[in-house]
Structures are given as C-alpha cells and as structure tokens.
Write a protein that holds these residues in place. Structure first.
Motif, PDB file in Angstrom:
ATOM      1  N   PRO A 237     -54.959-119.616  72.156  1.00  0.00           N
ATOM      2  CA  PRO A 237     -55.705-119.266  73.385  1.00  0.00           C
ATOM      3  C   PRO A 237     -54.809-118.872  74.554  1.00  0.00           C
ATOM      4  CG  PRO A 237     -56.522-121.330  72.433  1.00  0.00           C
ATOM      5  CD  PRO A 237     -55.238-121.001  71.744  1.00  0.00           C
ATOM      6  N   VAL A 238     -53.506-119.174  74.478  1.00  0.00           N
ATOM      7  CA  VAL A 238     -52.600-118.831  75.569  1.00  0.00           C
ATOM      8  C   VAL A 238     -52.485-117.316  75.716  1.00  0.00           C
ATOM      9  CG1 VAL A 238     -50.214-119.051  76.404  1.00  0.00           C
ATOM     10  CG2 VAL A 238     -51.353-120.995  75.351  1.00  0.00           C
ATOM     11  N   ILE A 239     -52.648-116.583  74.615  1.00  0.00           N
ATOM     12  CA  ILE A 239     -52.566-115.120  74.677  1.00  0.00           C
ATOM     13  C   ILE A 239     -53.616-114.568  75.628  1.00  0.00           C
ATOM     14  CG2 ILE A 239     -52.724-113.000  73.325  1.00  0.00           C
ATOM     15  CD1 ILE A 239     -51.768-114.560  70.905  1.00  0.00           C
ATOM     16  N   ARG A 240     -54.831-115.086  75.509  1.00  0.00           N
ATOM     17  CA  ARG A 240     -55.882-114.645  76.426  1.00  0.00           C
ATOM     18  C   ARG A 240     -55.610-115.126  77.844  1.00  0.00           C
ATOM     19  NH1 ARG A 240     -61.845-116.169  74.714  1.00  0.00           N
ATOM     20  NH2 ARG A 240     -61.359-114.609  73.121  1.00  0.00           N
ATOM     21  N   GLN A 241     -55.034-116.303  77.970  1.00  0.00           N
ATOM     22  CA  GLN A 241     -54.742-116.848  79.290  1.00  0.00           C
ATOM     23  C   GLN A 241     -53.710-116.004  80.024  1.00  0.00           C
ATOM     24  OE1 GLN A 241     -56.489-119.301  80.401  1.00  0.00           O
ATOM     25  NE2 GLN A 241     -55.474-119.676  82.345  1.00  0.00           N
ATOM     26  N   ILE A 242     -52.804-115.367  79.285  1.00  0.00           N
ATOM     27  CA  ILE A 242     -51.794-114.510  79.920  1.00  0.00           C
ATOM     28  C   ILE A 242     -52.472-113.351  80.658  1.00  0.00           C
ATOM     29  CG2 ILE A 242     -49.920-112.886  79.431  1.00  0.00           C
ATOM     30  CD1 ILE A 242     -48.991-114.772  77.246  1.00  0.00           C
ATOM     31  N   GLY A 243     -53.478-112.773  80.043  1.00  0.00           N
ATOM     32  CA  GLY A 243     -54.197-111.691  80.707  1.00  0.00           C
ATOM     33  C   GLY A 243     -54.907-112.150  81.967  1.00  0.00           C
ATOM     34  N   LEU A 244     -55.506-113.344  81.910  1.00  0.00           N
ATOM     35  CA  LEU A 244     -56.183-113.870  83.095  1.00  0.00           C
ATOM     36  C   LEU A 244     -55.189-114.177  84.208  1.00  0.00           C
ATOM     37  CD1 LEU A 244     -58.717-116.298  81.349  1.00  0.00           C
ATOM     38  CD2 LEU A 244     -59.163-114.003  82.233  1.00  0.00           C
ATOM     39  N   GLN A 245     -54.020-114.704  83.841  1.00  0.00           N
ATOM     40  CA  GLN A 245     -53.018-115.010  84.854  1.00  0.00           C
ATOM     41  C   GLN A 245     -52.422-113.742  85.457  1.00  0.00           C
ATOM     42  OE1 GLN A 245     -52.661-118.007  86.118  1.00  0.00           O
ATOM     43  NE2 GLN A 245     -54.272-118.520  84.658  1.00  0.00           N
ATOM     44  N   PHE A 246     -52.370-112.677  84.678  1.00  0.00           N
ATOM     45  CA  PHE A 246     -51.884-111.408  85.219  1.00  0.00           C
ATOM     46  C   PHE A 246     -52.797-110.928  86.343  1.00  0.00           C
ATOM     47  CE2 PHE A 246     -51.721-106.770  85.300  1.00  0.00           C
ATOM     48  CZ  PHE A 246     -50.359-106.560  85.426  1.00  0.00           C
ATOM     49  N   SER A 247     -54.100-111.101  86.166  1.00  0.00           N
ATOM     50  CA  SER A 247     -55.041-110.716  87.219  1.00  0.00           C
ATOM     51  C   SER A 247     -54.798-111.526  88.480  1.00  0.00           C
ATOM     52  CB  SER A 247     -56.474-110.917  86.724  1.00  0.00           C
ATOM     53  OG  SER A 247     -56.698-110.232  85.513  1.00  0.00           O
ATOM     54  N   ALA A 248     -54.580-112.842  88.321  1.00  0.00           N
ATOM     55  CA  ALA A 248     -54.317-113.679  89.494  1.00  0.00           C
ATOM     56  C   ALA A 248     -52.989-113.311  90.145  1.00  0.00           C
ATOM     57  CB  ALA A 248     -54.318-115.152  89.082  1.00  0.00           C
ATOM     58  N   LEU A 249     -51.993-112.963  89.322  1.00  0.00           N
ATOM     59  CA  LEU A 249     -50.680-112.619  89.867  1.00  0.00           C
ATOM     60  C   LEU A 249     -50.733-111.343  90.699  1.00  0.00           C
ATOM     61  CD1 LEU A 249     -48.261-113.447  86.909  1.00  0.00           C
ATOM     62  CD2 LEU A 249     -48.326-114.531  89.148  1.00  0.00           C
ATOM     63  N   ILE A 250     -51.499-110.372  90.270  1.00  0.00           N
ATOM     64  CA  ILE A 250     -51.611-109.127  91.034  1.00  0.00           C
ATOM     65  C   ILE A 250     -52.183-109.420  92.424  1.00  0.00           C
ATOM     66  CG2 ILE A 250     -52.869-106.960  91.191  1.00  0.00           C
ATOM     67  CD1 ILE A 250     -50.546-106.758  89.347  1.00  0.00           C
ATOM     68  N   THR A 251     -53.162-110.322  92.492  1.00  0.00           N
ATOM     69  CA  THR A 251     -53.746-110.684  93.779  1.00  0.00           C
ATOM     70  C   THR A 251     -52.764-111.461  94.638  1.00  0.00           C
ATOM     71  OG1 THR A 251     -55.924-110.792  92.721  1.00  0.00           O
ATOM     72  CG2 THR A 251     -55.707-111.800  94.872  1.00  0.00           C
ATOM     73  N   LEU A 252     -52.103-112.458  94.033  1.00  0.00           N
ATOM     74  CA  LEU A 252     -51.145-113.270  94.785  1.00  0.00           C
ATOM     75  C   LEU A 252     -49.910-112.473  95.181  1.00  0.00           C
ATOM     76  CD1 LEU A 252     -51.332-116.577  92.710  1.00  0.00           C
ATOM     77  CD2 LEU A 252     -52.404-116.104  94.913  1.00  0.00           C
ATOM     78  N   ALA A 253     -49.598-111.433  94.414  1.00  0.00           N
ATOM     79  CA  ALA A 253     -48.424-110.619  94.736  1.00  0.00           C
ATOM     80  C   ALA A 253     -48.574-109.918  96.079  1.00  0.00           C
ATOM     81  CB  ALA A 253     -48.182-109.584  93.637  1.00  0.00           C
ATOM     82  N   MET A 254     -49.794-109.642  96.501  1.00  0.00           N
ATOM     83  CA  MET A 254     -49.988-108.991  97.792  1.00  0.00           C
ATOM     84  C   MET A 254     -49.460-109.860  98.918  1.00  0.00           C
ATOM     85  SD  MET A 254     -53.762-107.288  97.381  1.00  0.00           S
ATOM     86  CE  MET A 254     -54.104-106.130  96.044  1.00  0.00           C
ATOM     87  N   LEU A 255     -49.790-111.158  98.903  1.00  0.00           N
ATOM     88  CA  LEU A 255     -49.281-112.065  99.925  1.00  0.00           C
ATOM     89  C   LEU A 255     -47.777-112.256  99.796  1.00  0.00           C
ATOM     90  CD1 LEU A 255     -52.064-114.813  99.911  1.00  0.00           C
ATOM     91  CD2 LEU A 255     -51.712-113.029 101.603  1.00  0.00           C
ATOM     92  N   THR A 256     -47.313-112.392  98.560  1.00  0.00           N
ATOM     93  CA  THR A 256     -45.880-112.618  98.331  1.00  0.00           C
ATOM     94  C   THR A 256     -45.063-111.427  98.814  1.00  0.00           C
ATOM     95  OG1 THR A 256     -46.455-113.942  96.387  1.00  0.00           O
ATOM     96  CG2 THR A 256     -44.169-113.242  96.598  1.00  0.00           C
ATOM     97  N   GLU A 257     -45.535-110.224  98.556  1.00  0.00           N
ATOM     98  CA  GLU A 257     -44.791-109.038  98.966  1.00  0.00           C
ATOM     99  C   GLU A 257     -44.744-108.898 100.484  1.00  0.00           C
ATOM    100  OE1 GLU A 257     -45.912-106.407  94.979  1.00  0.00           O
ATOM    101  OE2 GLU A 257     -46.622-105.787  96.952  1.00  0.00           O
ATOM    102  N   VAL A 258     -45.812-109.285 101.154  1.00  0.00           N
ATOM    103  CA  VAL A 258     -45.807-109.210 102.614  1.00  0.00           C
ATOM    104  C   VAL A 258     -44.829-110.233 103.198  1.00  0.00           C
ATOM    105  CG1 VAL A 258     -47.204-109.575 104.676  1.00  0.00           C
ATOM    106  CG2 VAL A 258     -48.134-108.277 102.768  1.00  0.00           C
ATOM    107  N   ILE A 259     -44.831-111.452 102.666  1.00  0.00           N
ATOM    108  CA  ILE A 259     -43.980-112.513 103.216  1.00  0.00           C
ATOM    109  C   ILE A 259     -42.505-112.204 102.970  1.00  0.00           C
ATOM    110  CG2 ILE A 259     -43.384-114.956 103.017  1.00  0.00           C
ATOM    111  CD1 ILE A 259     -46.327-115.489 102.381  1.00  0.00           C
TER     112      ILE A 259
END
Length: 338
Positions: free
Chosen positions: A262-284
């Motif tokens: 099930p971790v394989i599917r979880q990687i895809g879900l975490q990629f979606s969260a990372l793209i969103t969190l990357a916006m804040l990280t890139e600004v900071i």
C-alpha cells in the motif's frame, strides 16, 4: 488488467477534460477583459483586437471558443504573462524543474526515513521506543510548515550559520541551465569550480528538503506502522512463526513485502501534498520554483499565469496519482483480482 488500464486512462482523460473546462472558464471568471485574460496582452490596439477576437473565436459560441482554447494548449500557445510579457509556457519550463527537484528529494527522504521508523514502531508498539516514534510522528504531523521553516532558519542559518537561508545556489557560481535540475546541471557543467558549486547547491538544498519532507515522513511512519501491525496479525504470519522462523525472517520474507504494497499508492498521495506544501516552502526559502512563481502571480493579479499554473500543477498531480495507482495494481494481486 487491460480493462483496468483502459478504465483508468478513460478516467484520466475525463478528469483532464474537466480541468480544461474549468481553466477555460477562468478567462471569464477573472476580472477584466476576457481577451486580455486569454492572451496575456496588457495593451491591445483596436486594429489588433479584431484579429485576436477572430483568432480566439470570441465572436462565436462558447463551444467554439473552448475548442480554440484546446488547440492553443496543445500547440503550446498558452498566452503571455501580464508581468513579464513573456510566453507562459517558457516561464513554466524555467521554474517547474526546481519544484520537481525539491519535491523528489523530499519524497525520497520521507520514504527513506518513514519506512524504517514505521517498521521499528510496529515491532513493539507498546514499548518505549515504539511510543517515542509514534509521539514524534504526531508532533511532526501537527507542526505548521511555515513556523517550522522559520524556526529552523533562525537556529541553523542565523544562529549557527551552517546553511544559507534562501536561494538555490550562491551568486558566485554560474551554472549553464541545461536540464533545469541544479544538481544535474552542475554535473554536466564544464567549469573548474564544479565541486565547490555542488557543495554550495547541496547546502542550499538540505534545509528546504528537510522542512518539506517533515509532513510526508510523519504520515509515512504512521501509515507503515499501521500496515505492519495489520499484517502482523494475519494467519500466515502466525504460521511462519510456528514453523520456527525468527522475527527477522518473518519480518523480511512475509511481513515487509505485504505491508509495503500500500505504500506505493501512498507515495502518489504524498506527492500531491508535497506540491501544495512546496508553495510555502519555496516562498520562505526563496526557492525559484513554480510554487513561488504562482504565488507571485496571485499577488500581481497575473491572471493568465494563474490559469496556466493551475493547469500544469493539476495535470502533474492527477497523472502521478494515476500512475501510482496503476503500479499498485500491477504489484498487488488482490487489487488486480478486485
């Protein structure tokens, strides 16, 4: 399996079609002239306006305008940026590799740290070590990423001076932009200061990668722990123990392989969260990625850039999630059967 792939491809096409309709509607939902929102031109002369109206088919039905919009998207004519008056697709290809590089390293770090700590937390979940890992994962999951990033900057950058507080590489190094990925560009660069540039880029990369990887690492720890505990109670695990296999053999041969599916599917879900969190990280961290570019576009009311950024990020997230789900089905016999 072929039917499953066809269904997923059909679903992917349907979602992308809905995304394109929404992106087209933004041209009318945004304030201002729809012609300017589609073309990105700040000043349109009267003679030029008639030509653009004919080209964008704004004098025809909405269906004809939408078909013309799809033709422009496929042809790579995404309009101009209000801020720079440069082609949007060209700007996106300049900033997208930086986000993909940061996201890939953060996802890799979350996998490298999350899986082992999740397994260790599941071996003795009621022990001190297992409870400590679960507690730290809960704390990391609850941390606001902007507060966590600023705290690390104050401690490691301002206080200790170990890492730079922003940017992708020092201004002393000139690296030709070949792939857009800074580490690969440094390796391909024919310069005398390659090793120094690599070390400098690595110091710029460590802190934002660690900040961005905090949330998915904690999610991965909790997910792997729960998956291991569920697998550990299965009958085939009890049978393997009854046959005389020690804990390490049972863990490697039977538990780990089934728990990590099930971790394989979880990687895809975490990629979606990372793209969103990357916006804040890139600004900071002043990281020149598409997240920072998109937030700057929002502040500038750069409507064509917002429209294009929405399309490229959504398409990327949808495609990655679909691919991970297909890979999960290929490796999991039970998923193929269902």
């Amino acid at each position: 399996m072929i039917v499953f792939l066809l269904r997923r491809l059909f679903l992917l096409g349907t979602v992308l079609l809905g995304l394109s309709i929404f992106a087209f509607a933004l041209g009318y939902l945004f304030p201002g002239d729809p012609l300017q929102n589609f073309s990105g031109l700040r000043y349109i002369e009267s003679t030029q306006r008639d030509l653009l109206i004919s080209e964008y088919r704004l004098d025809q039905s909405y269906l004809a305008q939408y078909l013309a919009f799809l033709e422009r998207i496929i042809a790579g004519n995404w309009g101009l940026s209000f801020a720079s008056q440069q082609p949007l697709l060209q700007e996106i290809w300049q900033v997208l590799p930086a986000t993909l590089e940061l996201t890939a390293y953060a996802l890799l770090l979350s996998f490298v740290l999350g899986v082992p700590f999740g397994i260790l937390a599941a071996i003795k979940p009621q022990g001190v070590f297992g409870k400590t890992i679960s507690g730290l994962a809960l704390i990391g999951y609850s941390l606001p990423i902007f507060w966590w990033a600023l705290l690390l900057i104050m401690f490691f950058c301002i206080g200790l001076g170990w890492f730079p507080s922003g940017g992708r590489i020092g201004v002393l190094y000139e690296i030709p932009n070949v792939t857009g990925f800074i580490m690969l560009d440094i390796m391909y660069a024919d310069v005398s200061y390659r090793q120094a540039a690599f070390n400098d880029a690595l110091t710029h990369l460590i802190l934002p990668t660690f900040v961005l990887a905090t949330y998915p690492t904690t999610v991965m720890i909790r997910f792997v722990r729960d998956a291991m505990l569920e697998v550990w109670d299965q009958n085939y695990i009890k049978t393997a123990k009854a046959k005389g296999l020690n804990r390490l053999q049972v863990l490697y041969r039977h538990g780990l392989r089934n728990a990590l599916l099930p971790v394989i599917r979880q990687i895809g879900l975490q990629f979606s969260a990372l793209i969103t969190l990357a916006m804040l990280t890139e600004v900071i961290f002043s990281w020149p990625g598409i997240g920072r570019w998109l937030i700057d576009s929002i502040y500038q009311r750069n409507f064509p850039a917002i429209q294009s950024g929405l399309m490229i990020i959504s398409t990327l997230v949808i495609t990655v999630n679909m691919l991970t789900e297909i890979l999960h089905t290929l490796f999991n016999p039970l998923a193929r059967k269902s």
